[in-house]
Design a protein around this motif. Sequence first.
Motif, mmCIF file in Angstrom:
data_model
loop_
_atom_site.group_PDB
_atom_site.id
_atom_site.type_symbol
_atom_site.label_atom_id
_atom_site.label_comp_id
_atom_site.label_asym_id
_atom_site.label_seq_id
_atom_site.Cartn_x
_atom_site.Cartn_y
_atom_site.Cartn_z
ATOM 1 N N ALA A 141 -19.170 -7.819 6.747
ATOM 2 C CA ALA A 141 -18.506 -6.644 7.313
ATOM 3 C C ALA A 141 -16.991 -6.753 7.203
ATOM 4 C CB ALA A 141 -18.912 -6.482 8.780
ATOM 5 N N ALA A 142 -16.456 -7.940 7.498
ATOM 6 C CA ALA A 142 -15.007 -8.143 7.421
ATOM 7 C C ALA A 142 -14.497 -7.925 5.994
ATOM 8 C CB ALA A 142 -14.652 -9.541 7.915
ATOM 9 N N PHE A 143 -15.259 -8.422 5.014
ATOM 10 C CA PHE A 143 -14.879 -8.219 3.613
ATOM 11 C C PHE A 143 -14.829 -6.729 3.272
ATOM 12 C CE2 PHE A 143 -16.410 -7.399 -0.726
ATOM 13 C CZ PHE A 143 -15.338 -7.914 -1.449
ATOM 14 N N LEU A 144 -15.822 -5.964 3.729
ATOM 15 C CA LEU A 144 -15.839 -4.525 3.481
ATOM 16 C C LEU A 144 -14.669 -3.824 4.158
ATOM 17 C CD1 LEU A 144 -19.672 -3.830 3.841
ATOM 18 C CD2 LEU A 144 -18.347 -4.009 1.729
ATOM 19 N N TYR A 145 -14.312 -4.271 5.362
ATOM 20 C CA TYR A 145 -13.135 -3.725 6.057
ATOM 21 C C TYR A 145 -11.872 -3.922 5.218
ATOM 22 C CZ TYR A 145 -15.388 -3.108 10.672
ATOM 23 O OH TYR A 145 -16.162 -2.691 11.743
ATOM 24 N N VAL A 146 -11.658 -5.143 4.776
ATOM 25 C CA VAL A 146 -10.440 -5.464 4.029
ATOM 26 C C VAL A 146 -10.407 -4.707 2.706
ATOM 27 C CG1 VAL A 146 -9.171 -7.318 2.857
ATOM 28 C CG2 VAL A 146 -10.122 -7.700 5.146
ATOM 29 N N LEU A 147 -11.532 -4.671 2.015
ATOM 30 C CA LEU A 147 -11.605 -3.965 0.742
ATOM 31 C C LEU A 147 -11.297 -2.477 0.910
ATOM 32 C CD1 LEU A 147 -12.396 -3.780 -2.275
ATOM 33 C CD2 LEU A 147 -14.784 -3.493 -1.525
ATOM 34 N N SER A 148 -11.932 -1.846 1.882
ATOM 35 C CA SER A 148 -11.790 -0.392 2.046
ATOM 36 C C SER A 148 -10.391 -0.007 2.518
ATOM 37 C CB SER A 148 -12.839 0.142 3.023
ATOM 38 O OG SER A 148 -12.759 -0.511 4.280
ATOM 39 N N THR A 149 -9.830 -0.741 3.477
ATOM 40 C CA THR A 149 -8.490 -0.384 3.964
ATOM 41 C C THR A 149 -7.418 -0.716 2.928
ATOM 42 O OG1 THR A 149 -8.364 -2.498 5.170
ATOM 43 C CG2 THR A 149 -9.114 -0.558 6.395
ATOM 44 N N GLY A 150 -7.685 -1.724 2.096
ATOM 45 C CA GLY A 150 -6.778 -1.981 0.980
ATOM 46 C C GLY A 150 -6.759 -0.812 0.006
ATOM 47 N N LEU A 151 -7.946 -0.263 -0.291
ATOM 48 C CA LEU A 151 -8.025 0.908 -1.156
ATOM 49 C C LEU A 151 -7.310 2.105 -0.540
ATOM 50 C CD1 LEU A 151 -11.757 0.722 -2.351
ATOM 51 C CD2 LEU A 151 -9.719 0.416 -3.774
ATOM 52 N N MET A 152 -7.433 2.254 0.765
ATOM 53 C CA MET A 152 -6.823 3.402 1.434
ATOM 54 C C MET A 152 -5.301 3.358 1.409
ATOM 55 S SD MET A 152 -9.158 3.653 4.876
ATOM 56 C CE MET A 152 -10.914 3.970 4.835
ATOM 57 N N PHE A 153 -4.733 2.190 1.744
ATOM 58 C CA PHE A 153 -3.306 2.153 2.055
ATOM 59 C C PHE A 153 -2.452 1.307 1.111
ATOM 60 C CE2 PHE A 153 -5.583 2.951 6.093
ATOM 61 C CZ PHE A 153 -5.117 4.238 6.314
ATOM 62 N N SER B 72 2.322 2.831 7.259
ATOM 63 C CA SER B 72 1.772 2.805 8.620
ATOM 64 C C SER B 72 0.347 2.271 8.621
ATOM 65 C CB SER B 72 1.806 4.216 9.218
ATOM 66 O OG SER B 72 3.118 4.726 9.239
ATOM 67 N N GLY B 73 -0.469 2.716 7.648
ATOM 68 C CA GLY B 73 -1.835 2.224 7.550
ATOM 69 C C GLY B 73 -1.899 0.759 7.183
ATOM 70 N N GLU B 74 -1.000 0.330 6.308
ATOM 71 C CA GLU B 74 -0.964 -1.083 5.929
ATOM 72 C C GLU B 74 -0.692 -1.968 7.138
ATOM 73 O OE1 GLU B 74 1.846 -4.093 3.254
ATOM 74 O OE2 GLU B 74 1.937 -1.919 2.905
ATOM 75 N N ILE B 75 0.265 -1.558 7.970
ATOM 76 C CA ILE B 75 0.671 -2.379 9.117
ATOM 77 C C ILE B 75 -0.343 -2.315 10.250
ATOM 78 C CG2 ILE B 75 2.409 -2.607 10.952
ATOM 79 C CD1 ILE B 75 4.494 -1.726 8.849
ATOM 80 N N THR B 76 -0.861 -1.133 10.551
ATOM 81 C CA THR B 76 -1.680 -0.962 11.761
ATOM 82 C C THR B 76 -3.180 -0.978 11.516
ATOM 83 O OG1 THR B 76 -1.690 1.474 11.627
ATOM 84 C CG2 THR B 76 0.175 0.437 12.745
ATOM 85 N N ILE B 77 -3.620 -0.924 10.254
ATOM 86 C CA ILE B 77 -5.060 -0.932 9.955
ATOM 87 C C ILE B 77 -5.421 -2.093 9.027
ATOM 88 C CG2 ILE B 77 -7.001 0.388 9.035
ATOM 89 C CD1 ILE B 77 -5.451 2.943 9.759
ATOM 90 N N PHE B 78 -4.760 -2.202 7.875
ATOM 91 C CA PHE B 78 -5.102 -3.253 6.917
ATOM 92 C C PHE B 78 -4.826 -4.650 7.490
ATOM 93 C CE2 PHE B 78 -3.746 -6.115 3.439
ATOM 94 C CZ PHE B 78 -4.948 -6.198 2.745
#
Length: 410
Positions: A283-295, A370-376
């Motif tokens: 799950a953590a890997f999917l979080y990092v992958l997806s938020t990296g794609l987003m921001f 903002s997404g990089e700092i507060t989500i990724f």
Amino acid sequence: MENTVIANIRRSRARLILLAGIVVFGMFLDGFDADLFFFGGTFILKIIHINGFLLGVAATGFAGGIAVFSFIGGYVFDKMSVKYGLITALILFSIFSALTGFVTNEYELVAFRFITGFGVGMVQPLIYTFMGDLIPSSRGRFLAMPAVLFGLGLFVAPYVFNMFSSRTTFDVPFIISGILGMILIILTFSVMPKYYMAKQRPRKGFYRYLKMDLMLAVLSMFAWGIGYFAYNSYYSSFLVSIGLSASQDTLVFSLFGIGLIISAIPGAFIGDKISRKYALLLAAFLYVLSTGLMFLTHMTYIEAIIATLIFGLGYGIYGVNISAIVQEFVEVSWTGSATGFLLGIFNIGALLGGPLFGTVLGLTHSYFKSGEITIFIPMMALMIMLIIMKSPDYKSIDAEDERMELGENA
């Protein structure tokens, strides 16, 4: 045999399905109301003519109410009546979810979401502990049920909001939420036993379980709270800022819930049958992958679809297994308090997520930064904590099952 939830489900599989079905529908309402607010928030602010920063403030108020009452809900499960705890929580939720549809200024918006949070905060640990303790050896699979219903609520809410709101009104979607809550209150009052199981004296106090590995699991939820509420508060606005139309925004935003629905049950099987920690790391890997794609990239519409779906897939796996592993760190007498503690800490993080994103956005004028700092970055921290965390001693689970049997039939 006492008239408790556990006694009822042992007598009849039909009672198991009925009681579990009533309880998990509460998580549908939780997801439905939350996404009515988070998806519709941008439109609500325009209709009542208040500053966009207040969306983060209202989200903070909502999370604040949840945070306070998460601790209370867990204690109510362990020490008081599950039936009347659920009814009290649902009354608060139903009334103030419906009233959200009638706000006319920022004060009402913040106040009503804050009190809605009281109900949500109390009902979440009650539901997750109720489901997790039904059959502890299948804990993950039972916890997947409220996760799937929560995801379904997240999925349908944007469509309901678009269908039943207009350029000047948004009351009907929230009225629907309140009515569904009232129906669930009636069902709970009619069929739910007063107590969950025969009460047992804990072998040791709850605070003696708060060791490093449990705290790492809980602190990963703190990081998730920051990232998730930052995401929920501003993701719809972010999608509009990168050029998506209103219909594209609705579709992409709803895919988080679809991802959750798809992955919750498989994620539960991985946790129950293979390894709870490996499931969490996936799950953590999917979080990092997806938020990296987003921001960290400039997304196209198709990339937004993929990234949002992956983010939801991660949550379906993480949400089930983090609740299960925290319950497995403690004895059965404290599973409610452990779940309430987990969700309370999550919502303390959530208190920070919306305002933090809004503050960084005000300073940088960049959704990407903002997404990089507060989500990724919080997702990276979550993954590091789960790598360090050791699994609980699963040999103790069978012993707890035996104690529950003896306690129930004593």
